[in-house]
Design an enzyme around this catalytic site. Structure first.
Site, short mmCIF file in Angstrom:
data_model
loop_
_atom_site.label_atom_id
_atom_site.label_comp_id
_atom_site.label_asym_id
_atom_site.label_seq_id
_atom_site.Cartn_x
_atom_site.Cartn_y
_atom_site.Cartn_z
N CYS A 58 0.85 -1.19 0.00
CA CYS A 58 0.00 0.00 0.00
C CYS A 58 0.89 1.25 0.00
CB CYS A 58 -0.90 -0.04 1.23
SG CYS A 58 -1.78 1.48 1.56
N CYS A 61 0.31 3.76 2.77
CA CYS A 61 0.80 3.19 4.03
C CYS A 61 2.30 3.43 4.16
CB CYS A 61 0.54 1.69 4.10
SG CYS A 61 -1.18 1.19 4.03
#
Length: 163
Positions: A58, A61
């Site tokens: 991600c 992230c």
């Protein structure tokens, strides 16, 4: 493909302030510890707790984690606990990421996705902030360059309000 769709869900950053807190109850850490600096649920009592759901695939992230590391280092001795909950399926990818980008705060692996289910996580990254009574007060989905400052202000407000 599912990972891509999951990450696309968070393109629009969402946050909910204390006036509209998320409807989750934090009762336990059911994920397995990945880091040496692990902790138990009992360790959270009386602390401001930040729980970050993330994965190595991600991109938002990966962008957020260094900021959370800095905030952890700044506030760890002031009654603030950060917890990373990893949602990776590819353990080699996760381990390579953690080796290249160490995380200072405790990290857990949500192998069965039970914590993500309990916290009703629908996109990554998702970050929850709990007050000292473990009541959820803030929910952030996604990440942008303003989020670290907003999160830090929230942390400071919680520390002041609950002395």
């Amino acid at each position: 493909m599912l990972r891509f769709v999951f990450c696309l869900l968070l393109c629009s950053s969402t946050s909910f302030a204390a006036s509209n807190p998320p409807k989750v109850e934090f009762k336990a850490i059911t994920a397995e510890p990945l880091s040496k600096n692990s902790l138990t649920f009992v360790d959270l009592k009386g602390k401001v707790v930040i729980v970050d759901f993330w994965a190595s695939w991600c991109e938002p992230c990966k962008e957020a984690l260094p900021h959370y590391n800095k905030l952890y280092e700044k506030y760890k001795n002031q009654g603030v606990v950060f917890i990373g909950i990893n949602e990776d399926d590819d353990l080699k990818e996760r381990d390579a990421f953690l080796k290249a980008h160490p995380i200072s705060f405790p990290v857990f692996f949500d192998k069965e996705k039970q914590m993500a289910k309990d916290f009703q996580v629908v996109a990554l990254p998702t970050l929850f902030v709990f007050d000292k009574k473990l009541k959820p007060v803030i929910l952030y989905r996604g990440f942008d360059d303003k989020k670290p400052q907003v999160l830090e202000k929230g942390i400071q407000d919680l520390l002041k309000a609950q002395k």
